[in-house]
Design a protein around this motif. Structure first.
Motif, PDB file in Angstrom:
ATOM      1  N   ALA A   1      -2.442 -12.525   7.874  1.00  0.00           N
ATOM      2  CA  ALA A   1      -1.698 -11.249   9.405  1.00  0.00           C
ATOM      3  C   ALA A   1      -1.711 -10.386   9.438  1.00  0.00           C
ATOM      4  CB  ALA A   1      -0.362 -11.965   9.173  1.00  0.00           C
ATOM      5  N   ARG A   2      -2.318  -9.442   8.100  1.00  0.00           N
ATOM      6  CA  ARG A   2      -2.737  -8.156   7.661  1.00  0.00           C
ATOM      7  C   ARG A   2      -4.378  -7.986   8.210  1.00  0.00           C
ATOM      8  NH1 ARG A   2      -2.539  -4.238   7.814  1.00  0.00           N
ATOM      9  NH2 ARG A   2      -2.741  -3.510   5.455  1.00  0.00           N
ATOM     10  N   ALA A   3      -4.664  -9.206   8.191  1.00  0.00           N
ATOM     11  CA  ALA A   3      -6.345  -8.858   8.221  1.00  0.00           C
ATOM     12  C   ALA A   3      -6.686  -9.351  10.014  1.00  0.00           C
ATOM     13  CB  ALA A   3      -7.260 -10.717   7.975  1.00  0.00           C
ATOM     14  N   ALA A   4      -5.407  -9.765  10.429  1.00  0.00           N
ATOM     15  CA  ALA A   4      -5.291 -10.389  12.184  1.00  0.00           C
ATOM     16  C   ALA A   4      -4.865  -8.787  12.861  1.00  0.00           C
ATOM     17  CB  ALA A   4      -4.461 -11.139  12.706  1.00  0.00           C
ATOM     18  N   GLU A   5      -3.864  -7.278  12.082  1.00  0.00           N
ATOM     19  CA  GLU A   5      -3.764  -6.472  12.247  1.00  0.00           C
ATOM     20  C   GLU A   5      -4.673  -5.626  12.288  1.00  0.00           C
ATOM     21  OE1 GLU A   5      -0.573  -5.272  10.202  1.00  0.00           O
ATOM     22  OE2 GLU A   5       1.187  -7.169  10.765  1.00  0.00           O
TER      23      GLU A   5
ATOM     24  N   THR B   1      -7.409  -5.943  15.221  1.00  0.00           N
ATOM     25  CA  THR B   1      -6.410  -4.898  16.815  1.00  0.00           C
ATOM     26  C   THR B   1      -6.506  -3.888  16.335  1.00  0.00           C
ATOM     27  OG1 THR B   1      -5.223  -6.994  16.470  1.00  0.00           O
ATOM     28  CG2 THR B   1      -4.524  -5.515  17.991  1.00  0.00           C
ATOM     29  N   GLU B   2      -6.483  -3.178  14.801  1.00  0.00           N
ATOM     30  CA  GLU B   2      -7.239  -1.984  15.744  1.00  0.00           C
ATOM     31  C   GLU B   2      -8.787  -1.560  15.345  1.00  0.00           C
ATOM     32  OE1 GLU B   2      -4.695  -0.508  11.798  1.00  0.00           O
ATOM     33  OE2 GLU B   2      -2.857  -1.297  12.358  1.00  0.00           O
ATOM     34  N   ASP B   3      -8.947  -1.965  15.512  1.00  0.00           N
ATOM     35  CA  ASP B   3     -10.555  -1.631  15.636  1.00  0.00           C
ATOM     36  C   ASP B   3     -10.856  -1.757  16.949  1.00  0.00           C
ATOM     37  OD1 ASP B   3     -10.661  -1.381  12.579  1.00  0.00           O
ATOM     38  OD2 ASP B   3     -11.944  -3.649  12.582  1.00  0.00           O
ATOM     39  N   ASP B   4     -10.571  -0.697  17.492  1.00  0.00           N
ATOM     40  CA  ASP B   4     -10.956  -0.513  19.067  1.00  0.00           C
ATOM     41  C   ASP B   4     -12.502   0.005  19.300  1.00  0.00           C
ATOM     42  OD1 ASP B   4     -11.181  -0.113  21.787  1.00  0.00           O
ATOM     43  OD2 ASP B   4     -10.051   1.111  22.030  1.00  0.00           O
ATOM     44  N   PRO B   5     -13.529  -1.202  19.374  1.00  0.00           N
ATOM     45  CA  PRO B   5     -14.663  -0.187  20.048  1.00  0.00           C
ATOM     46  C   PRO B   5     -14.581   0.475  20.744  1.00  0.00           C
ATOM     47  CG  PRO B   5     -14.519  -2.503  20.914  1.00  0.00           C
ATOM     48  CD  PRO B   5     -13.335  -1.869  20.317  1.00  0.00           C
ATOM     49  N   ASN B   6     -14.122   1.296  21.612  1.00  0.00           N
ATOM     50  CA  ASN B   6     -14.288   2.213  22.395  1.00  0.00           C
ATOM     51  C   ASN B   6     -14.056   3.343  22.051  1.00  0.00           C
ATOM     52  OD1 ASN B   6     -15.029   0.786  25.047  1.00  0.00           O
ATOM     53  ND2 ASN B   6     -12.755   0.247  24.996  1.00  0.00           N
ATOM     54  N   SER B   7     -12.859   3.351  20.747  1.00  0.00           N
ATOM     55  CA  SER B   7     -13.249   4.569  19.958  1.00  0.00           C
ATOM     56  C   SER B   7     -13.923   5.141  18.954  1.00  0.00           C
ATOM     57  CB  SER B   7     -11.181   4.816  19.582  1.00  0.00           C
ATOM     58  OG  SER B   7     -11.783   3.670  18.300  1.00  0.00           O
ATOM     59  N   GLY B   8     -14.007   6.514  19.118  1.00  0.00           N
ATOM     60  CA  GLY B   8     -15.151   6.982  18.193  1.00  0.00           C
ATOM     61  C   GLY B   8     -14.926   6.506  16.874  1.00  0.00           C
ATOM     62  N   THR B   9     -15.792   6.805  15.792  1.00  0.00           N
ATOM     63  CA  THR B   9     -15.013   6.874  14.184  1.00  0.00           C
ATOM     64  C   THR B   9     -16.148   8.064  13.540  1.00  0.00           C
ATOM     65  OG1 THR B   9     -17.820   5.744  14.332  1.00  0.00           O
ATOM     66  CG2 THR B   9     -15.750   4.293  14.561  1.00  0.00           C
ATOM     67  N   ILE B  10     -15.211   8.854  12.589  1.00  0.00           N
ATOM     68  CA  ILE B  10     -15.521   9.708  11.647  1.00  0.00           C
ATOM     69  C   ILE B  10     -17.053   9.363  10.438  1.00  0.00           C
ATOM     70  CG2 ILE B  10     -14.602  11.607  10.235  1.00  0.00           C
ATOM     71  CD1 ILE B  10     -12.627  11.541  11.854  1.00  0.00           C
ATOM     72  N   GLU B  11     -17.745   9.650  10.277  1.00  0.00           N
ATOM     73  CA  GLU B  11     -18.584   9.047   9.417  1.00  0.00           C
ATOM     74  C   GLU B  11     -19.315  10.709   8.624  1.00  0.00           C
ATOM     75  OE1 GLU B  11     -21.838   7.451  10.919  1.00  0.00           O
ATOM     76  OE2 GLU B  11     -21.101   6.288  11.822  1.00  0.00           O
TER      77      GLU B  11
ATOM     78  N   CYS C   1       0.652  -0.742  -0.069  1.00  0.00           N
ATOM     79  CA  CYS C   1       0.389  -0.274  -0.189  1.00  0.00           C
ATOM     80  C   CYS C   1       0.684   0.900   0.365  1.00  0.00           C
ATOM     81  CB  CYS C   1      -1.300   0.030   1.272  1.00  0.00           C
ATOM     82  SG  CYS C   1      -1.575   1.525   1.993  1.00  0.00           S
ATOM     83  N   PRO C   2       0.650   2.306  -1.089  1.00  0.00           N
ATOM     84  CA  PRO C   2       1.166   3.545  -0.885  1.00  0.00           C
ATOM     85  C   PRO C   2       1.630   4.266   0.307  1.00  0.00           C
ATOM     86  CG  PRO C   2      -0.294   3.715  -2.451  1.00  0.00           C
ATOM     87  CD  PRO C   2      -0.343   2.331  -2.093  1.00  0.00           C
ATOM     88  N   VAL C   3       0.108   4.090   1.274  1.00  0.00           N
ATOM     89  CA  VAL C   3       0.450   4.896   2.168  1.00  0.00           C
ATOM     90  C   VAL C   3       1.012   4.097   4.068  1.00  0.00           C
ATOM     91  CG1 VAL C   3      -1.631   5.584   3.897  1.00  0.00           C
ATOM     92  CG2 VAL C   3      -2.369   5.602   1.639  1.00  0.00           C
ATOM     93  N   CYS C   4       0.462   3.214   3.932  1.00  0.00           N
ATOM     94  CA  CYS C   4       0.944   2.310   5.103  1.00  0.00           C
ATOM     95  C   CYS C   4       1.915   1.861   5.475  1.00  0.00           C
ATOM     96  CB  CYS C   4      -0.392   1.163   5.638  1.00  0.00           C
ATOM     97  SG  CYS C   4      -0.502  -0.022   4.838  1.00  0.00           S
ATOM     98  N   HIS C   5       2.409   1.342   3.607  1.00  0.00           N
ATOM     99  CA  HIS C   5       3.256   0.715   3.447  1.00  0.00           C
ATOM    100  C   HIS C   5       3.516  -1.069   3.479  1.00  0.00           C
ATOM    101  CE1 HIS C   5       5.199   4.576   1.447  1.00  0.00           C
ATOM    102  NE2 HIS C   5       4.723   4.776   2.442  1.00  0.00           N
ATOM    103  N   LEU C   6       2.502  -1.484   3.943  1.00  0.00           N
ATOM    104  CA  LEU C   6       2.246  -2.564   4.245  1.00  0.00           C
ATOM    105  C   LEU C   6       1.896  -3.641   3.200  1.00  0.00           C
ATOM    106  CD1 LEU C   6       1.335  -1.930   7.759  1.00  0.00           C
ATOM    107  CD2 LEU C   6       3.437  -2.767   7.190  1.00  0.00           C
ATOM    108  N   LEU C   7       1.836  -4.667   3.184  1.00  0.00           N
ATOM    109  CA  LEU C   7       0.877  -5.549   1.952  1.00  0.00           C
ATOM    110  C   LEU C   7      -0.999  -4.966   2.398  1.00  0.00           C
ATOM    111  CD1 LEU C   7       0.734  -8.238   0.195  1.00  0.00           C
ATOM    112  CD2 LEU C   7      -0.353  -9.432   2.770  1.00  0.00           C
ATOM    113  N   LEU C   8      -1.755  -4.892   0.901  1.00  0.00           N
ATOM    114  CA  LEU C   8      -2.631  -4.946   0.709  1.00  0.00           C
ATOM    115  C   LEU C   8      -3.248  -4.978   1.610  1.00  0.00           C
ATOM    116  CD1 LEU C   8      -1.705  -3.610  -3.411  1.00  0.00           C
ATOM    117  CD2 LEU C   8      -3.446  -1.635  -1.862  1.00  0.00           C
ATOM    118  N   TYR C   9      -4.291  -4.609   2.349  1.00  0.00           N
ATOM    119  CA  TYR C   9      -5.369  -5.414   2.254  1.00  0.00           C
ATOM    120  C   TYR C   9      -6.620  -4.950   2.310  1.00  0.00           C
ATOM    121  CZ  TYR C   9      -8.678  -7.019   6.011  1.00  0.00           C
ATOM    122  OH  TYR C   9      -9.633  -8.580   6.206  1.00  0.00           O
ATOM    123  N   ASN C  10      -7.721  -5.715   2.023  1.00  0.00           N
ATOM    124  CA  ASN C  10      -9.233  -5.708   1.270  1.00  0.00           C
ATOM    125  C   ASN C  10      -8.866  -4.032   0.342  1.00  0.00           C
ATOM    126  OD1 ASN C  10     -11.636  -4.573   1.239  1.00  0.00           O
ATOM    127  ND2 ASN C  10     -11.914  -3.789   3.190  1.00  0.00           N
ATOM    128  N   PRO C  11      -8.045  -3.730  -0.781  1.00  0.00           N
ATOM    129  CA  PRO C  11      -8.293  -2.888  -1.511  1.00  0.00           C
ATOM    130  C   PRO C  11      -9.591  -2.230  -1.964  1.00  0.00           C
ATOM    131  CG  PRO C  11      -7.254  -4.952  -2.830  1.00  0.00           C
ATOM    132  CD  PRO C  11      -7.047  -5.420  -0.980  1.00  0.00           C
TER     133      PRO C  11
END
Length: 309
Positions: free
Chosen positions: A102-106, A109-119, A16-26
């Motif tokens: 492994a990218r799917a697991a990451e 993990t990053e999806d924190d239900p306690n944090s807010g979301t922007i719509e 991914c050109p933004v996070c520089h990791l393997l593309l996930y859900n491209p």
């Protein structure tokens, strides 16, 4: 014993050109750049502006989702949107049987239900207009309807409309749709409108402020100005459409707010009880005070009877 699988080497073309990791859900943009769906959504949150587009008053607001939200491409900076690329996702999953899960697991993990979301919310503000025959001794030849049309009504608490002070009443608060007001007049002026979100939501804008008397510090009120248009679109009026960002509080924030509301409600009940006790003390400590008042009334009545005789 099974041999430990070797680490997979990810090709530069699959990063991914933004996070520089393997593309996930491209997702792929109109300008043919591919990146992770979450990276595109996060980029849209920070790059999307609330620039207003002027349209005919008959137009309606539309819904926007993370996939079709228009924003500037993080690679070439041109206005674009992105669509899911399921074929590429399947190829990457087959090509990287270890790295892709492994990218799917990451991501999970990053999806924190306690944090807010922007719509994203689309808001249309404007007026329709037509000429009418003024009555006797009147110059009111313009009939107009001012309106606010959000793409999502379920998160709107109310809309306050501030008219020219010569109108009665000059302030109208609409608690439910349609958020509009119709009047007749002889000239145009600027209307100030406040759009309030329900509890648990806030505007992502420097122009947002707290809702008065609500008791929380959420920036849930957004102020906008609109000057009545009597000439646009062959005299039919016009409206502006803008895309805005709203933030929904996370589960942890919601629980904290609800607990604070319960505490404040308890304090209010205690204050009410104390006020009632104070009134009883002023009246002579409750029942004893009432008995003394009754005795005084009997004495007064007896004296009155004697005087009448």
């Amino acid at each position: 014993m099974d041999a430990k699988p070797k680490d997979e080497i990810v090709s530069d073309d699959d990063l991914c050109p933004v996070c520089h990791l393997l593309l996930y859900n491209p997702v792929t943009t109109r300008c043919n750049h591919t990146l992770c769906a979450t990276c595109m959504a996060h980029w849209a949150d920070v790059s999307m502006t609330s620039q207003m587009t002027i349209l005919a008053p008959s137009s309606s607001p539309s819904m926007f989702s993370g996939a079709d939200t228009e924003a500037r491409c993080p690679m070439c900076r041109t206005p674009t949107n992105a669509t899911q690329n399921p074929d590429l996702a399947a190829q990457l999953q087959q090509k990287y049987p270890i790295a892709y899960p492994a990218r799917a697991a990451e991501e999970t993990t990053e999806d924190d239900p306690n944090s807010g979301t922007i719509e994203t919310l689309t808001l249309c503000i404007g007026n329709s207009h037509k000429l009418v025959s003024p009555g006797p001794d009147s110059h009111n030849m313009h009939e107009w309807t001012f309106f606010v049309r959000p793409s999502r009504r379920d998160i709107i608490s109310g809309v306050e409309i501030q008219l020219h002070p010569t109108f009665r009443p000059p302030t109208i608060y609409c608690k439910s749709a349609p958020y509009e007001v119709r009047r007749k007049g002889w000239g145009y002026f600027t209307i100030t409108v406040s759009v309030d979100l329900k509890k648990g939501w806030s505007w992502v804008s420097e122009d947002a402020e707290e809702v008065p008397f609500r008791g929380d510090d959420a920036k849930a009120r957004l102020l906008l100005d609109w000057t009545l248009d009597f000439a646009g679109h062959e005299g039919k009026g016009s409206m502006g459409r803008c895309r805005l960002k709203v933030r929904k509080e996370g589960d942890g924030e919601r629980r904290e707010r609800e607990e604070e509301d319960r505490v404040n409600d308890g304090r209010w009940e205690v204050e009410m009880v104390n006020d009632d006790e104070g009134e009883e003390e002023e009246n002579g400590d409750g029942e004893e005070g009432e008995e003394e008042e009754e005795e005084e009334e009997e004495m007064f009545e007896g004296t009155s009877d004697v005087s009448d005789e």
